[in-house]
Design a protein around this motif. Structure first.
Motif, mmCIF file in Angstrom:
data_model
loop_
_atom_site.group_PDB
_atom_site.id
_atom_site.type_symbol
_atom_site.label_atom_id
_atom_site.label_comp_id
_atom_site.label_asym_id
_atom_site.label_seq_id
_atom_site.Cartn_x
_atom_site.Cartn_y
_atom_site.Cartn_z
ATOM 1 N N ASP A 95 35.347 66.364 -24.979
ATOM 2 C CA ASP A 95 34.749 65.376 -24.082
ATOM 3 C C ASP A 95 33.436 65.887 -23.504
ATOM 4 O O ASP A 95 32.468 65.130 -23.380
ATOM 5 N N THR A 96 33.382 67.164 -23.162
ATOM 6 C CA THR A 96 32.151 67.750 -22.626
ATOM 7 C C THR A 96 31.049 67.750 -23.680
ATOM 8 O O THR A 96 29.912 67.345 -23.413
ATOM 9 N N MET A 97 31.392 68.179 -24.898
ATOM 10 C CA MET A 97 30.374 68.200 -25.954
ATOM 11 C C MET A 97 29.896 66.793 -26.287
ATOM 12 O O MET A 97 28.713 66.603 -26.617
ATOM 13 N N ALA A 98 30.771 65.795 -26.179
ATOM 14 C CA ALA A 98 30.381 64.408 -26.457
ATOM 15 C C ALA A 98 29.302 63.923 -25.496
ATOM 16 O O ALA A 98 28.545 63.004 -25.822
ATOM 17 N N LEU A 99 29.193 64.557 -24.330
ATOM 18 C CA LEU A 99 28.137 64.197 -23.383
ATOM 19 C C LEU A 99 26.747 64.493 -23.943
ATOM 20 O O LEU A 99 25.756 63.974 -23.435
ATOM 21 N N PHE A 100 26.675 65.314 -24.984
ATOM 22 C CA PHE A 100 25.394 65.729 -25.541
ATOM 23 C C PHE A 100 24.997 64.935 -26.793
ATOM 24 O O PHE A 100 24.068 65.306 -27.491
ATOM 25 N N THR A 101 25.693 63.813 -27.040
ATOM 26 C CA THR A 101 25.326 62.933 -28.140
ATOM 27 C C THR A 101 23.899 62.439 -27.897
ATOM 28 O O THR A 101 23.571 62.119 -26.758
ATOM 29 N N PRO A 102 23.041 62.412 -28.878
ATOM 30 C CA PRO A 102 23.234 62.602 -30.307
ATOM 31 C C PRO A 102 23.008 64.036 -30.800
ATOM 32 O O PRO A 102 23.111 64.272 -32.002
ATOM 33 N N LEU A 103 22.717 64.975 -29.899
ATOM 34 C CA LEU A 103 22.538 66.364 -30.343
ATOM 35 C C LEU A 103 23.829 66.926 -30.911
ATOM 36 O O LEU A 103 23.822 67.680 -31.878
ATOM 37 N N ILE A 104 24.947 66.577 -30.273
ATOM 38 C CA ILE A 104 26.279 67.001 -30.723
ATOM 39 C C ILE A 104 27.114 65.742 -30.938
ATOM 40 O O ILE A 104 27.168 64.876 -30.062
ATOM 41 N N THR A 105 27.733 65.667 -32.094
ATOM 42 C CA THR A 105 28.587 64.531 -32.432
ATOM 43 C C THR A 105 29.999 65.048 -32.683
ATOM 44 O O THR A 105 30.179 66.048 -33.373
ATOM 45 N N ILE A 106 30.975 64.371 -32.113
ATOM 46 C CA ILE A 106 32.379 64.716 -32.363
ATOM 47 C C ILE A 106 32.860 63.830 -33.519
ATOM 48 O O ILE A 106 32.660 62.612 -33.500
ATOM 49 N N THR A 107 33.476 64.463 -34.505
ATOM 50 C CA THR A 107 33.920 63.746 -35.683
ATOM 51 C C THR A 107 35.258 64.325 -36.154
ATOM 52 O O THR A 107 35.858 65.118 -35.440
ATOM 53 N N ASP A 108 35.714 63.915 -37.329
ATOM 54 C CA ASP A 108 36.934 64.482 -37.899
ATOM 55 C C ASP A 108 36.700 64.774 -39.371
ATOM 56 O O ASP A 108 35.700 64.344 -39.959
ATOM 57 N N SER A 109 37.623 65.506 -39.960
ATOM 58 C CA SER A 109 37.418 65.955 -41.332
ATOM 59 C C SER A 109 37.407 64.800 -42.326
ATOM 60 O O SER A 109 36.647 64.821 -43.295
ATOM 61 N N ALA A 110 38.177 63.751 -42.085
ATOM 62 C CA ALA A 110 38.175 62.599 -42.990
ATOM 63 C C ALA A 110 36.793 61.961 -43.047
ATOM 64 O O ALA A 110 36.307 61.588 -44.117
ATOM 65 N N THR A 111 36.148 61.857 -41.895
ATOM 66 C CA THR A 111 34.800 61.280 -41.845
ATOM 67 C C THR A 111 33.802 62.179 -42.552
ATOM 68 O O THR A 111 32.984 61.720 -43.349
ATOM 69 N N VAL A 112 33.863 63.481 -42.272
ATOM 70 C CA VAL A 112 32.925 64.425 -42.885
ATOM 71 C C VAL A 112 33.093 64.434 -44.398
ATOM 72 O O VAL A 112 32.115 64.456 -45.149
#
Length: 187
Positions: free
Chosen positions: A168-185
């Motif tokens: 949740d903290t890293m998501a605050l830095f979108t678009p520099l940091i994006t939270i994703t999952d392995s299926a998407t990648v």
């Protein structure tokens, strides 16, 4: 499976000390480290030659604030080649032929890692602990102008709650940091 050809996978600290809870107070709880094994393995194979690994090692000697830190964790103040700091067996097998950057800091971003990934400006991160070495690496890389994707299901934290707090903290830095999952990648 296809991953961007200009993006590297950086595998953070998949080491025995964070995986083996029968002896390590630093291990991810309740075997949660191993819930990331399949996603990590699939990612490492998909990125091919564009994978770098990191290892946390204790500072030798501990200086400044690390002196007080290791008063609470003296059992981990061992030389960098101590087996506790080895990559887990599955990680070590996939790491053969890839750069491995060892640092005595939580955050792994810096000149050595930037060189290991050939100066790439896009990375995907996986590993442990989400709320320690992953988040500090992600923030520093983003500050350096690197686009960061954190692969949530290939990361584990010091607790499920702390894992989520870090995401949740890293998501605050979108678009520099994006939270994703392995299926998407992996597409």
């Amino acid at each position: 499976m296809s991953v961007p050809n200009d993006e590297w996978l950086v595998v953070i600290d998949r080491q025995k000390v964070f995986a083996e809870s029968d002896w390590s107070d630093w291990a991810c709880p309740n075997g949660s480290f191993h819930t990331t094994d399949a996603a990590f393995s699939a990612l490492a194979k998909a990125y091919g030659d564009r994978v770098a690994y990191t290892r946390y090692v204790a500072p030798t000697p501990a200086l400044n604030a690390w002196v007080d830190y290791f008063k609470d964790w003296p059992q981990f103040l061992v030389p960098p080649d101590d087996p506790m700091y080895d990559l887990t067996a599955d990680t070590a097998a996939l790491a053969v032929g890839h750069p491995v950057v060892s640092k005595d800091t939580f955050g792994k971003w810096g000149d050595e890692l930037a060189q290991a990934i050939d100066g790439a400006k896009r990375i995907a991160l996986c590993g442990v602990a989400t709320d320690c070495c992953v988040i500090t690496t992600a923030l520093a890389a983003a500050d350096a102008g690197v686009a960061v994707r954190v692969v949530a299901d290939a990361c584990a934290g010091s607790s499920p709650e702390n894992h989520q707090r870090a995401l949740d903290t890293m998501a605050l830095f979108t678009p520099l940091i994006t939270i994703t999952d392995s299926a998407t990648v992996l597409g």
